[in-house]
Structure formats: C-alpha cells, structure tokens
Design a protein around this motif. Sequence first.
Motif, PDB file in Angstrom:
ATOM      1  N   ASN A 149      -1.821  -4.056 -11.986  1.00 62.30           N
ATOM      2  CA  ASN A 149      -1.475  -3.058 -10.923  1.00 62.30           C
ATOM      3  C   ASN A 149      -2.568  -3.146  -9.839  1.00 62.30           C
ATOM      4  OD1 ASN A 149       1.030  -1.959 -11.431  1.00 62.30           O
ATOM      5  ND2 ASN A 149       0.116  -1.136 -13.357  1.00 62.30           N
ATOM      6  N   TYR A 150      -3.807  -2.875 -10.330  1.00 60.07           N
ATOM      7  CA  TYR A 150      -5.057  -2.691  -9.482  1.00 60.07           C
ATOM      8  C   TYR A 150      -6.164  -3.138 -10.147  1.00 60.07           C
ATOM      9  CZ  TYR A 150      -5.493   1.019 -12.836  1.00 60.07           C
ATOM     10  OH  TYR A 150      -5.596   1.899 -13.940  1.00 60.07           O
ATOM     11  N   LEU A 151      -7.353  -3.472  -9.322  1.00 55.31           N
ATOM     12  CA  LEU A 151      -8.508  -3.803  -9.534  1.00 55.31           C
ATOM     13  C   LEU A 151      -9.593  -2.991  -8.856  1.00 55.31           C
ATOM     14  CD1 LEU A 151     -10.835  -5.350 -11.339  1.00 55.31           C
ATOM     15  CD2 LEU A 151     -10.219  -7.341  -9.668  1.00 55.31           C
ATOM     16  N   VAL A 152     -10.289  -1.833  -9.241  1.00 50.76           N
ATOM     17  CA  VAL A 152     -11.045  -0.900  -8.303  1.00 50.76           C
ATOM     18  C   VAL A 152     -12.541  -1.275  -8.589  1.00 50.76           C
ATOM     19  CG1 VAL A 152     -11.366   1.234  -7.897  1.00 50.76           C
ATOM     20  CG2 VAL A 152      -9.188   0.648  -8.179  1.00 50.76           C
ATOM     21  N   HIS A 153     -13.226  -1.355  -7.302  1.00 41.99           N
ATOM     22  CA  HIS A 153     -14.673  -1.233  -7.586  1.00 41.99           C
ATOM     23  C   HIS A 153     -15.153   0.040  -6.961  1.00 41.99           C
ATOM     24  CE1 HIS A 153     -14.082  -5.493  -8.299  1.00 41.99           C
ATOM     25  NE2 HIS A 153     -15.358  -5.730  -8.950  1.00 41.99           N
ATOM     26  N   ALA A 154     -16.009   0.818  -7.747  1.00 41.63           N
ATOM     27  CA  ALA A 154     -16.287   2.396  -6.980  1.00 41.63           C
ATOM     28  C   ALA A 154     -17.798   2.339  -7.588  1.00 41.63           C
ATOM     29  CB  ALA A 154     -15.790   3.275  -7.482  1.00 41.63           C
ATOM     30  N   PHE A 155     -18.700   2.778  -6.417  1.00 40.07           N
ATOM     31  CA  PHE A 155     -20.008   3.013  -6.613  1.00 40.07           C
ATOM     32  C   PHE A 155     -20.606   4.166  -5.640  1.00 40.07           C
ATOM     33  CE2 PHE A 155     -19.548  -0.281  -3.491  1.00 40.07           C
ATOM     34  CZ  PHE A 155     -20.407   0.124  -2.664  1.00 40.07           C
ATOM     35  N   SER A 166     -10.424  -1.142  -3.475  1.00 39.61           N
ATOM     36  CA  SER A 166      -9.234  -1.061  -4.311  1.00 39.61           C
ATOM     37  C   SER A 166      -8.515  -2.511  -3.848  1.00 39.61           C
ATOM     38  CB  SER A 166      -8.176   0.017  -4.035  1.00 39.61           C
ATOM     39  OG  SER A 166      -8.988   1.201  -4.539  1.00 39.61           O
ATOM     40  N   ALA A 167      -8.355  -3.446  -4.969  1.00 41.03           N
ATOM     41  CA  ALA A 167      -7.747  -4.496  -4.776  1.00 41.03           C
ATOM     42  C   ALA A 167      -6.289  -4.582  -5.580  1.00 41.03           C
ATOM     43  CB  ALA A 167      -8.655  -5.814  -5.074  1.00 41.03           C
ATOM     44  N   PHE A 168      -5.404  -5.163  -5.172  1.00 42.07           N
ATOM     45  CA  PHE A 168      -4.275  -5.514  -5.675  1.00 42.07           C
ATOM     46  C   PHE A 168      -3.704  -7.144  -5.781  1.00 42.07           C
ATOM     47  CE2 PHE A 168      -4.472  -1.227  -3.593  1.00 42.07           C
ATOM     48  CZ  PHE A 168      -4.020  -0.468  -4.573  1.00 42.07           C
ATOM     49  N   PRO A 169      -2.744  -7.301  -6.625  1.00 38.64           N
ATOM     50  CA  PRO A 169      -2.324  -8.544  -6.727  1.00 38.64           C
ATOM     51  C   PRO A 169      -1.766  -9.076  -5.649  1.00 38.64           C
ATOM     52  CG  PRO A 169      -1.158  -7.494  -8.281  1.00 38.64           C
ATOM     53  CD  PRO A 169      -2.200  -6.478  -7.573  1.00 38.64           C
ATOM     54  N   THR A 170      -1.527  -8.273  -4.517  1.00 40.11           N
ATOM     55  CA  THR A 170      -0.457  -8.719  -3.496  1.00 40.11           C
ATOM     56  C   THR A 170      -1.187  -7.834  -2.210  1.00 40.11           C
ATOM     57  OG1 THR A 170       1.643  -8.358  -2.250  1.00 40.11           O
ATOM     58  CG2 THR A 170       1.123  -6.945  -4.004  1.00 40.11           C
ATOM     59  N   LEU A 171      -1.001  -8.367  -0.913  1.00 36.15           N
ATOM     60  CA  LEU A 171      -1.457  -7.509   0.192  1.00 36.15           C
ATOM     61  C   LEU A 171      -0.526  -6.347   0.552  1.00 36.15           C
ATOM     62  CD1 LEU A 171      -2.430 -10.381   2.686  1.00 36.15           C
ATOM     63  CD2 LEU A 171      -4.191  -8.563   1.648  1.00 36.15           C
ATOM     64  N   ASN A 172       0.637  -6.402  -0.161  1.00 34.11           N
ATOM     65  CA  ASN A 172       1.820  -5.336  -0.133  1.00 34.11           C
ATOM     66  C   ASN A 172       2.057  -4.671  -1.167  1.00 34.11           C
ATOM     67  OD1 ASN A 172       3.733  -3.787   0.907  1.00 34.11           O
ATOM     68  ND2 ASN A 172       5.279  -5.333   1.255  1.00 34.11           N
ATOM     69  N   PRO A 173       0.992  -3.920  -1.856  1.00 32.31           N
ATOM     70  CA  PRO A 173       1.362  -3.264  -3.285  1.00 32.31           C
ATOM     71  C   PRO A 173       2.745  -2.263  -3.363  1.00 32.31           C
ATOM     72  CG  PRO A 173      -0.458  -2.352  -2.199  1.00 32.31           C
ATOM     73  CD  PRO A 173      -0.199  -3.519  -1.205  1.00 32.31           C
ATOM     74  N   THR A 174       2.930  -2.200  -4.323  1.00 33.93           N
ATOM     75  CA  THR A 174       4.257  -1.155  -4.437  1.00 33.93           C
ATOM     76  C   THR A 174       3.670   0.171  -4.558  1.00 33.93           C
ATOM     77  OG1 THR A 174       4.267  -1.469  -6.914  1.00 33.93           O
ATOM     78  CG2 THR A 174       5.530  -3.198  -5.782  1.00 33.93           C
ATOM     79  N   ILE A 175       4.508   1.090  -4.394  1.00 30.60           N
ATOM     80  CA  ILE A 175       4.264   2.534  -4.575  1.00 30.60           C
ATOM     81  C   ILE A 175       3.796   2.819  -6.161  1.00 30.60           C
ATOM     82  CG2 ILE A 175       5.169   4.848  -4.573  1.00 30.60           C
ATOM     83  CD1 ILE A 175       4.776   3.606  -1.948  1.00 30.60           C
ATOM     84  N   HIS A 176       4.432   1.942  -7.027  1.00 35.76           N
ATOM     85  CA  HIS A 176       3.930   2.220  -8.677  1.00 35.76           C
ATOM     86  C   HIS A 176       2.682   1.779  -8.624  1.00 35.76           C
ATOM     87  CE1 HIS A 176       3.870   1.899 -12.697  1.00 35.76           C
ATOM     88  NE2 HIS A 176       3.601   0.610 -12.631  1.00 35.76           N
ATOM     89  N   GLN A 177       2.017   0.669  -7.880  1.00 37.13           N
ATOM     90  CA  GLN A 177       0.909   0.093  -8.151  1.00 37.13           C
ATOM     91  C   GLN A 177      -0.281   1.028  -7.571  1.00 37.13           C
ATOM     92  OE1 GLN A 177       1.621  -3.886  -6.342  1.00 37.13           O
ATOM     93  NE2 GLN A 177       1.400  -4.826  -8.405  1.00 37.13           N
TER      94      GLN A 177
END
Length: 210
Positions: A149-155, A166-177
């Motif tokens: 669903n997500y790949l987040v980098h936070a600092f 916040s990265a997602f496996p698509t440029l149009n993430p779903t509401i669930h993601q």
Amino acid sequence: MLTLKNILCISLLMLGISIEINLAKECKIPENNEDIDWDKVKNDWYLVLHTNDEVMNEDVIGAKLQNFSNTNEGMQMVVTNLHENSPPQTFTIDRTKRIDGVYYGMKSEKPAVLASHTLTQDGGTNNNAKKIDDALFNGDILVLYDKKNYLVHAFCSLSGEWVVWSAFPTLNPTIHQISSMWNKLIEKGIIVQLYPSKIVEHPELMESLN
C-alpha cells in the motif's frame, strides 16, 4: 492523476485528524518499528504525497523509487527525480541501518545527488532546500512499508518539523492505500498535512521515462 474524489477524501482525513488530535507531537523518530527485507520490495514506487517542504514545493515535481536491495550496511535503491528547473536525475542511494525501520542517510558527493533537490531556475542553490538535504543526509530516517500500500520516508528537519514523503505503487493510489498510510503515521505519532506531488497532474512526464 489523483481524482477529485481522492483529493476530497484526503482533505476529510486530514480534517478528522486535526479534530481528534489538537496538538502535533514533537518530531522524534519512534522506536519499535517494523524491519524491512529490501530484497522483497518489488515494482516501482511513486512519490505522490509530501509535506510541501522546500524541496518539494520549489523544484522536485515527482520521483520514482526502484531497484531496492539489502546491503551489508543497510539498503540501496535507485531514485529518479523529476524537476521543474532541470532535466530528470537518476542516482543510487545507500543508507545505513540503525535499527529496524530506521536508517541513516549517507552523504553522497555525486553531482546528481547533490543538485537533485536544491536547484533554482537560474542554476543556483536553494538554501532552504539545502537545509532539508542536510537533515536528510545527517540524521535518522524512518521508513514505513506494508508491502503493497505505501512506502513512507519521514525525518526531522533542522527546525524540528516532520518532513514526510509518501510513495505508492501507482500515481493514483486508492482510498484504502491512502488511509492505510494515514493510520500508520498516526500510530507513529506523526501528525502532518500532506499535499499531492505535481507529477500526479501530469503522469505523462513520469511515463515518458519508462
């Protein structure tokens, strides 16, 4: 691109968070995070949401993360940044693992990396963006990943504010993601407002790189 429905849902989620939590917690990397086996992180991931920091609101309009792998020190990935002020830059990033889910950004001397976040329209250096880079390359980075669903980098910025990409496996993430990402950020005590990357309005720019 992000649909109007998605953007409205993001706004409603942020409104709900602001009502439920009146005071944002201090920027401190939490402990007891999930470990990541980078050899199992597949596909390409796209930077869709961010905190509108000086890097993202001035020059970087989007990013693609790919080719993840474990290393002896921690992890490695390939990043392609798209810019308003210069051509796309592709470079390799190495990070040292501190503890599960927490990495140290190793400073690179590669021109592509050094210039990737800080260029101005006249070819100079955005000093405010450079401060974000200084925090990125000289402090701990929390990585949140749930495999699909997500790949987040936070600092933490040098001024003590959260920077979240916040990265997602698509440029149009779903509401669930998106909601899965929000739930994880709240669990970690990270209360921020996020904005869509400019690339979601122009996905053809990212697709042209493939």
